[in-house]
Every structure is written in C-alpha cells, then in structure tokens.
Scaffold this motif. Structure first.
Motif, short mmCIF file in Angstrom:
data_model
loop_
_atom_site.label_atom_id
_atom_site.label_comp_id
_atom_site.label_asym_id
_atom_site.label_seq_id
_atom_site.Cartn_x
_atom_site.Cartn_y
_atom_site.Cartn_z
N THR A 48 38.65 39.95 34.61
CA THR A 48 38.54 39.59 36.03
C THR A 48 39.39 40.47 36.91
O THR A 48 38.99 40.84 38.03
N LYS A 49 40.60 40.82 36.47
CA LYS A 49 41.48 41.64 37.30
C LYS A 49 40.87 43.03 37.53
O LYS A 49 40.89 43.57 38.65
N GLU A 50 40.33 43.63 36.49
CA GLU A 50 39.69 44.94 36.63
C GLU A 50 38.45 44.85 37.51
O GLU A 50 38.16 45.76 38.31
N ALA A 51 37.73 43.71 37.40
CA ALA A 51 36.52 43.53 38.22
C ALA A 51 36.87 43.45 39.70
O ALA A 51 36.15 44.00 40.56
N LEU A 52 37.99 42.81 40.02
CA LEU A 52 38.41 42.74 41.43
C LEU A 52 38.70 44.13 42.00
O LEU A 52 38.36 44.42 43.16
N GLU A 53 39.30 44.96 41.21
CA GLU A 53 39.56 46.33 41.69
C GLU A 53 38.26 47.08 41.95
O GLU A 53 38.12 47.82 42.95
N GLU A 54 37.29 46.87 41.08
CA GLU A 54 35.99 47.53 41.28
C GLU A 54 35.30 46.99 42.54
O GLU A 54 34.70 47.74 43.31
N TYR A 55 35.40 45.69 42.76
CA TYR A 55 34.79 45.11 43.96
C TYR A 55 35.46 45.64 45.23
O TYR A 55 34.80 45.88 46.25
N LYS A 56 36.76 45.81 45.17
CA LYS A 56 37.46 46.35 46.33
C LYS A 56 36.96 47.76 46.67
O LYS A 56 36.70 48.10 47.83
N LEU A 57 36.82 48.58 45.65
CA LEU A 57 36.31 49.94 45.87
C LEU A 57 34.87 49.93 46.39
O LEU A 57 34.47 50.76 47.22
N ALA A 58 34.09 48.96 45.87
CA ALA A 58 32.69 48.86 46.30
C ALA A 58 32.61 48.48 47.78
O ALA A 58 31.77 49.01 48.53
N MET A 59 33.48 47.56 48.23
CA MET A 59 33.44 47.12 49.63
C MET A 59 33.92 48.22 50.58
O MET A 59 33.59 48.19 51.77
N ASP A 60 34.67 49.19 50.08
CA ASP A 60 35.10 50.28 50.95
C ASP A 60 33.93 51.16 51.40
O ASP A 60 33.98 51.75 52.49
N ILE A 73 34.56 34.99 44.77
CA ILE A 73 34.42 34.07 43.63
C ILE A 73 35.39 34.44 42.52
O ILE A 73 36.11 33.59 41.98
N ILE A 74 35.43 35.72 42.20
CA ILE A 74 36.30 36.16 41.10
C ILE A 74 37.76 36.04 41.50
O ILE A 74 38.62 35.68 40.67
N LYS A 75 38.07 36.31 42.76
CA LYS A 75 39.46 36.19 43.22
C LYS A 75 39.93 34.74 43.13
O LYS A 75 41.07 34.47 42.70
N ASN A 76 39.10 33.80 43.54
CA ASN A 76 39.47 32.39 43.42
C ASN A 76 39.69 31.99 41.96
O ASN A 76 40.60 31.21 41.64
N LYS A 77 38.84 32.54 41.11
CA LYS A 77 38.98 32.24 39.68
C LYS A 77 40.31 32.79 39.15
O LYS A 77 41.02 32.11 38.39
N VAL A 78 40.63 34.03 39.57
CA VAL A 78 41.89 34.63 39.12
C VAL A 78 43.09 33.85 39.64
O VAL A 78 44.06 33.59 38.92
N ASP A 79 43.02 33.45 40.92
CA ASP A 79 44.12 32.67 41.49
C ASP A 79 44.28 31.33 40.79
O ASP A 79 45.41 30.87 40.54
N GLU A 80 43.15 30.71 40.45
CA GLU A 80 43.22 29.43 39.75
C GLU A 80 43.83 29.60 38.36
O GLU A 80 44.66 28.78 37.92
N GLU A 81 43.41 30.64 37.66
CA GLU A 81 43.97 30.90 36.33
C GLU A 81 45.47 31.19 36.42
O GLU A 81 46.26 30.73 35.58
#
Length: 233
Positions: A48-60, A73-81
């Motif tokens: 999940t952490k690596e996926a968030l970095e990829e999503y950030k680059l994609a949104m740029d 969705i993934i950020k909320n999941k990471v924060d919950e974990e």
C-alpha cells in the motif's frame, strides 16, 4: 432531405467517437496513467505504501478522478493500519508495564515475607535462648539450695553424732568400776588417754567428712545424669 440529415449526424458521431478513442489511447500512453496502473498492481500485492507513491506521481500528470479516489481509499487504509498498529503497540507496552509492575510487587512481597520470616526466627531464637538461660539459672539455684540444705543436714548429723560420742565417752570415764575400787591414773596414763580421745575424735570427724564427700559426689552424679537425660530429649 431526411437521408442527408441522417448521414450528417452519423458523420458527426463518427468524428466524436474517433476523437474520444484517440484521446483514450493517448491517455493510456501518458506517464500518469501508467503510474495509476502501477499503483493498482502494487495494491494487489498488498504494497500500500508503494502504491500511494505511484498514485501521487500519477496525479501530478493526470487529473483522472479515478486516480484520486484510489489514492484516498488506499491512504485511509494505510492510516487505519497505522492507527491499529499504534494501538497494538500501546497495548503491548501497557501490558509489559503491567507485567513489570506485577513482577516488582511480587519481588517486594517475597522480600518482605523473607524479612518477616527472618525476624520471626530471630525472635523465636532469642526467646528460646532466654528461656534456656532462665531454666539453667533456676536449675543452678535449685541445686545450690539443695546442696546447702544437705550440707546443713549433714553438719547437724555430724554434730549430733559427735555430741553423742563425747557424752558417751564422758559417761564411761565418770562411771565407777563395779566390784572394784576406782584406780587413780598416773599423769602419763592421763596424757595417753587424752591423746586417745583426741585421736578418736579426729577419726570420727574424718569419717563424717568422708561420708559427707561421698554424699556430695552421689548428688553431683545424679544431677549430671538428670541433665544428660534432659539434653537427650
């Protein structure tokens, strides 16, 4: 006329469809879209952490709403974990602290019990020693009193015997001889008789002292045997 209008509409639709298809194909080839797809793949691998970095680059480079939704969705999941992990860590720390406190309390209680036991043993030993000393002192006093009483009794017996013997000797010396005239003793005979009486008196005293010593020895032996018997028990 109707046919011309229909053909015109079909042509416009084909043009619009072609433009959308071209735009879609172009979006697929964009780096932002590729990062979005990479992020989805990482999510499937539970990275999940690596996926968030990829999503950030994609949104740029891509403003697709789907990228942003996946990111949230993934950020909320990471924060919950992360929050669950912190709670678990805190619970573990609290449990460890509680265990340590219980262990310290148990150690303190064990030490206190040990100290109390040692104090009780010391007090019992002291009481036993005091009682033993008191009993020993009482025994010594009783033995001393018995010895004194026995010595007084023996002295009285010796004095009585000596007085009886002296009275008997005096009566024998003063009693006149039957059937004969009392014979007057010469000075030498008187001196000899006096020496015999003194020697007899000394022998009687020696015999009395010997009897007294024998009785004292018997009493000492009996006292020693009684003490040995008590020690044996």
């Amino acid at each position: 006329m109707f046919k011309k209008v229909l053909v015109l509409l079909l042509g416009i639709l084909l043009i619009i469809f072609g433009i959308l298809r071209l735009k879609r194909d172009k979006a697929v080839e964009e780096p932002g879209y590729l990062k979005f797809m990479s992020g989805n793949s990482l999510v499937k691998e539970n990275k999940t952490k690596e996926a968030l970095e990829e999503y950030k680059l994609a949104m740029d480079t891509n403003e697709d709403i789907n990228i942003k939704k996946n990111f949230e969705i993934i950020k909320n999941k990471v924060d919950e974990e992360k929050q669950n992990q912190q709670q678990d860590n805190q619970q573990n720390q609290d449990q460890d602290q509680k265990n340590n406190e219980n262990q310290q309390q148990n150690q303190q209680q064990d030490q206190q019990d040990k100290n109390n036991s040692q104090d009780n043993n010391k007090q019992n030993d002291q009481k036993n020693n005091e009682q033993n000393n008191k009993d020993k002192k009482d025994d010594q006093q009783n033995n001393q009193k018995q010895d004194e009483n026995q010595n007084k009794k023996d002295d009285n017996n010796n004095n009585q015997q000596q007085n009886q013997q002296e009275n008997q000797n005096d009566s024998q010396n003063n009693e006149p001889n039957k059937g004969s005239t009392p014979k007057e003793l010469t000075p030498e005979e008187k001196a000899m008789k006096q020496k015999e009486e003194e020697l007899r008196s000394i022998m009687q005293r020696l015999e009395g002292n010997e009897k007294q010593a024998f009785k004292n020895n018997e009493r000492v032996l009996n006292t020693s045997e009684n003490k040995n018997s008590e020690n044996r028990w």
